[in-house]
Motif scaffolding. Structure first.
Motif, PDB file in Angstrom:
ATOM      1  N   GLY A  19      36.372  22.154 -68.227  1.00 22.62           N
ATOM      2  CA  GLY A  19      35.341  22.798 -69.493  1.00 22.62           C
ATOM      3  C   GLY A  19      34.375  22.150 -69.849  1.00 22.62           C
ATOM      4  O   GLY A  19      34.255  20.972 -70.522  1.00 22.62           O
ATOM      5  N   TYR A  20      33.535  23.187 -70.556  1.00 20.94           N
ATOM      6  CA  TYR A  20      32.194  22.876 -70.977  1.00 20.94           C
ATOM      7  C   TYR A  20      32.455  22.365 -72.733  1.00 20.94           C
ATOM      8  O   TYR A  20      31.276  21.756 -72.790  1.00 20.94           O
ATOM      9  N   SER A  21      32.933  22.334 -73.613  1.00 21.06           N
ATOM     10  CA  SER A  21      33.590  22.146 -74.233  1.00 21.06           C
ATOM     11  C   SER A  21      35.596  22.638 -74.961  1.00 21.06           C
ATOM     12  O   SER A  21      35.735  23.067 -73.779  1.00 21.06           O
ATOM     13  N   LYS A  22      36.078  21.851 -75.949  1.00 24.34           N
ATOM     14  CA  LYS A  22      36.966  21.410 -76.166  1.00 24.34           C
ATOM     15  C   LYS A  22      37.509  23.236 -76.644  1.00 24.34           C
ATOM     16  O   LYS A  22      38.469  23.794 -76.342  1.00 24.34           O
ATOM     17  N   SER A  23      36.649  23.889 -77.396  1.00 26.88           N
ATOM     18  CA  SER A  23      36.458  25.634 -77.512  1.00 26.88           C
ATOM     19  C   SER A  23      36.986  26.220 -76.348  1.00 26.88           C
ATOM     20  O   SER A  23      37.432  27.425 -76.099  1.00 26.88           O
ATOM     21  N   PHE A  24      35.254  26.009 -75.739  1.00 31.46           N
ATOM     22  CA  PHE A  24      36.144  26.219 -74.660  1.00 31.46           C
ATOM     23  C   PHE A  24      36.891  26.292 -73.825  1.00 31.46           C
ATOM     24  O   PHE A  24      38.154  27.292 -73.011  1.00 31.46           O
ATOM     25  N   ILE A  25      37.610  25.075 -74.213  1.00 24.21           N
ATOM     26  CA  ILE A  25      38.502  24.346 -73.000  1.00 24.21           C
ATOM     27  C   ILE A  25      39.654  25.384 -73.487  1.00 24.21           C
ATOM     28  O   ILE A  25      41.256  25.985 -73.394  1.00 24.21           O
ATOM     29  N   ASP A  26      40.151  25.569 -74.691  1.00 24.54           N
ATOM     30  CA  ASP A  26      41.483  25.615 -75.619  1.00 24.54           C
ATOM     31  C   ASP A  26      40.861  27.449 -75.231  1.00 24.54           C
ATOM     32  O   ASP A  26      42.007  27.587 -75.627  1.00 24.54           O
ATOM     33  N   ASN A  27      40.362  28.217 -75.465  1.00 24.68           N
ATOM     34  CA  ASN A  27      39.698  29.416 -74.951  1.00 24.68           C
ATOM     35  C   ASN A  27      40.441  29.581 -73.748  1.00 24.68           C
ATOM     36  O   ASN A  27      41.241  30.674 -73.627  1.00 24.68           O
ATOM     37  N   MET A  28      39.691  29.530 -72.417  1.00 23.23           N
ATOM     38  CA  MET A  28      40.265  29.413 -71.499  1.00 23.23           C
ATOM     39  C   MET A  28      41.934  29.177 -71.285  1.00 23.23           C
ATOM     40  O   MET A  28      42.164  30.195 -70.694  1.00 23.23           O
ATOM     41  N   ASN A  29      42.567  28.337 -71.943  1.00 24.38           N
ATOM     42  CA  ASN A  29      44.010  28.202 -71.734  1.00 24.38           C
ATOM     43  C   ASN A  29      44.243  29.325 -72.381  1.00 24.38           C
ATOM     44  O   ASN A  29      45.687  29.661 -71.613  1.00 24.38           O
ATOM     45  N   ILE A  30      44.371  29.959 -73.044  1.00 24.70           N
ATOM     46  CA  ILE A  30      44.701  31.022 -73.172  1.00 24.70           C
ATOM     47  C   ILE A  30      44.628  31.955 -72.307  1.00 24.70           C
ATOM     48  O   ILE A  30      45.552  32.610 -72.479  1.00 24.70           O
TER      49      ILE A  30
END
Ligand code: SF4
Ligand code: SF4
Length: 132
Positions: A19-30
């Protein structure tokens, strides 16, 4: 309840943790974990920034997205192909709509302008749904 822009229903299908950034990916994973845990979970469709956009670097307050015209066009196409409104549906129902209404032509029409399309993962995952 999860709030989603309609085209994000497609984006979950080929998601592999990029994804676009680590925080994007962390949120997407949730969000993905919630959908896996309870496929009957209610989804509220929105034309605005949603629970996936929440941590995206492209989110723009009061507008939605830096590519708002492009994503609004994708959202409209998804709603037309899947016969949806800006209402609440279960995720299961949305997956069923996707499975029954998506075609190669519809996928290309919706997704060809997306930067992730060239990797082929979304194409493969979404069209697998049609065959299953
Ligand atoms: S190609 Fe882009 S818009 Fe289409 S499903 Fe993949 S990530 Fe989403
Ligand atoms: S690119 Fe735009 S529509 Fe996609 S997640 Fe980011 S803010 Fe949302």
């Amino acid at each position: 309840m999860i709030t989603l822009r309609p085209h994000h229903i497609l984006c979950f299908q080929g998601y592999i943790g990029k994804g676009y950034s680590k925080s994007f990916i962390d949120n997407m994973n949730i969000v993905v974990a919630k959908l896996k845990e309870d496929p009957s979970i209610n989804i509220k469709l929105t034309p605005y920034a949603d629970d996936v956009c929440k941590k995206c670097p492209h989110k723009v307050k009061n507008v939605g997205c830096t590519s708002n015209n492009k994503v609004l066009s994708m959202d409209k196409k998804v709603m037309d192909y899947l016969n949806l409104d800006f209402k609440i549906y279960s995720y299961k129902y949305l997956l069923n709509r996707l499975q029954h209404n998506i075609t190669i032509e519809a996928f290309n029409d919706i997704c060809s302008s997306c930067e992730w399309c060239k990797y082929g993962l979304c194409h493969e995952a979404i069209l697998d749904k049609v065959k299953s």
